[in-house]
Design an enzyme around this catalytic site. Structure first.
Site, PDB file in Angstrom:
ATOM      1  N   ARG A 137       0.834  -1.208   0.000  1.00 36.91           N
ATOM      2  CA  ARG A 137       0.000   0.000   0.000  1.00 36.91           C
ATOM      3  C   ARG A 137       0.865   1.252   0.000  1.00 36.91           C
ATOM      4  O   ARG A 137       0.582   2.242   0.676  1.00 36.91           O
ATOM      5  CB  ARG A 137      -0.939   0.013   1.209  1.00 36.91           C
ATOM      6  CG  ARG A 137      -1.850  -1.188   1.308  1.00 36.91           C
ATOM      7  CD  ARG A 137      -2.820  -1.298   0.135  1.00 36.91           C
ATOM      8  NE  ARG A 137      -3.587  -2.535   0.242  1.00 36.91           N
ATOM      9  CZ  ARG A 137      -3.231  -3.696  -0.293  1.00 36.91           C
ATOM     10  NH1 ARG A 137      -2.120  -3.765  -1.013  1.00 36.91           N
ATOM     11  NH2 ARG A 137      -3.974  -4.765  -0.150  1.00 36.91           N
ATOM     12  N   SER A 175     -10.915  -0.283   3.605  1.00 32.65           N
ATOM     13  CA  SER A 175     -10.032  -0.670   4.709  1.00 32.65           C
ATOM     14  C   SER A 175      -9.288   0.560   5.221  1.00 32.65           C
ATOM     15  O   SER A 175      -8.590   1.220   4.458  1.00 32.65           O
ATOM     16  CB  SER A 175      -9.028  -1.724   4.236  1.00 32.65           C
ATOM     17  OG  SER A 175      -9.705  -2.883   3.806  1.00 32.65           O
ATOM     18  N   GLU A 234      -4.494   3.845   6.147  1.00 32.81           N
ATOM     19  CA  GLU A 234      -4.310   3.835   4.688  1.00 32.81           C
ATOM     20  C   GLU A 234      -4.696   5.168   4.042  1.00 32.81           C
ATOM     21  O   GLU A 234      -3.997   5.638   3.152  1.00 32.81           O
ATOM     22  CB  GLU A 234      -5.118   2.716   4.038  1.00 32.81           C
ATOM     23  CG  GLU A 234      -4.529   1.317   4.244  1.00 32.81           C
ATOM     24  CD  GLU A 234      -5.162   0.289   3.310  1.00 32.81           C
ATOM     25  OE1 GLU A 234      -5.762   0.704   2.300  1.00 32.81           O
ATOM     26  OE2 GLU A 234      -5.054  -0.906   3.595  1.00 32.81           O
TER      27      GLU A 234
END
Length: 350
Positions: A168, A250, A346
């Site tokens: 990520r 998420s 994130e």
């Protein structure tokens, strides 16, 4: 190029947070980016330094009105760049909806992106986050991208190595460190992205939810469209639709630990969900850690933890960015106090 003032940003962030942009510019091509850089809106050097590039707004928490210039990327286009014995190279404009692009590649007979179905956002944002799901990361299918340097106006192309992909992560999430810094956060505007889809196609099925689908259906050799449909069904069952409940998917990265750290956690919590990685580290399920701390279904103000998936924070109606981040920080504290692990968010916070 369209310039607007005092623009409501609620429709442009999947959390549905109420905020406004002082000035917003919509760009539909590389030529319009160049036009912007020669316009009065770009003349203020300070404004140029702080310009914020907005894609689909699906990985974003807005904590207040945005005063710097917002550049809304709406570059469209889909095409096959190359078709040879080893694979296909397909290209999407940065403003294309990611899921629609994945569906289009399959409709054309070019499989390879099916595991990444239904991830919210745009094609241009996909390499920034190095999106991934169900055993496939974007870097596994990435070919190259085109971008424009917002400081110099110069167009450039990057391959996978130059993008610095990580879990990520990418070079686009790191600020430049001095004159020779490699970070491109706030500096690069991605215009087009190309993907490498290898031949012969091979399914990626080594993921528990997909294995369950094979067992349930009795289909043990699914084609790409079948995997696409499975992934869509799995995601819809687990994750809330941003059009119905505001969220950014998420919210935390799954943390990685050493085998020794994992063994220590297992000794205290034998049910911890964990996955061995190729480099010898162990990935822990952040959602399980959050759930184990009792956060599933809980709220802070109008921000809450989704009842079906603790990894997802949601807007229960009228949540502010401050409430979302207060909830996120409380979760981080709980997980650290119990497991000694710091969860990393994130989304981009502005």
């Amino acid at each position: 190029m369209l310039v607007e003032n005092n623009v409501a940003l609620q429709p442009y962030n999947s959390f549905g947070i109420v905020a406004r942009a002082q000035r917003l510019v919509r760009v539909g091509s590389g030529a319009e980016v160049a036009q912007l850089m020669n316009s009065p809106e770009w003349a203020d050097g300070a404004a140029r330094e702080r310009a914020f590039v907005l894609g689909g707004g699906s990985n974003l928490v807005i904590t207040g009105d945005i005063k710097p210039l917002v550049i809304k990327v709406e570059i469209a286009g889909r095409r096959l760049v190359d078709d040879n014995a080893k694979g296909w190279v397909v290209e999407g404009g940065a403003g294309e909806n990611w899921h629609d692009f994945v569906a289009w590649t399959l409709e054309q007979g070019w499989p390879g992106l099916e595991n990444l179905a239904l991830i919210p956002g745009t094609v241009g944002a996909s390499p920034v986050q190095n999106i991934g799901a169900y055993g496939v990361e974007l870097q596994d299918r990435f070919h190259s991208l085109d971008a424009i340097d917002l400081q110099t106006g110069q167009a450039f192309t990057l391959d996978a190595a130059q993008c610095g992909f990580g879990y990520r992560d990418s070079v686009f999430k790191h600020a430049p460190a001095g004159e020779k810094g490699l970070g491109l956060a706030g500096r690069a505007l991605i215009t087009r992205v190309r993907f490498w889809l290898p031949k012969p196609w091979k399914p990626v099925l080594g993921y528990l939810d997909l294995e369950r689908k094979m067992a349930e259906t009795g289909i043990h050799a699914p084609d790409a469209r079948q995997i696409f449909d499975w992934v869509v069904a799995i995601r819809r069952a687990k994750l809330p639709d941003p059009a119905v409940i505001g969220n950014a998917g998420s919210f935390f990265k799954n943390p990685t630990v050493t085998p020794e750290q994992c063994a220590d956690i297992i000794a205290r919590d034998p049910k911890v969900v964990h996955y061995p990685m190729a480099d010898g580290s162990i990935k822990l399920a952040a959602g399980w850690l959050i759930d184990a701390c009792g956060w599933k279904g809980k709220s802070v103000g109008h921000a809450g933890v989704y009842e079906k998936q603790a990894l997802v924070l949601v807007n229960r109606g009228g949540a502010t960015g401050g409430e979302v981040m207060t909830l996120a920080k409380a979760i981080q504290t709980s997980v650290y106090e119990r497991f000694g692990i710091r969860l990393e968010p994130e989304p981009v916070v502005v």
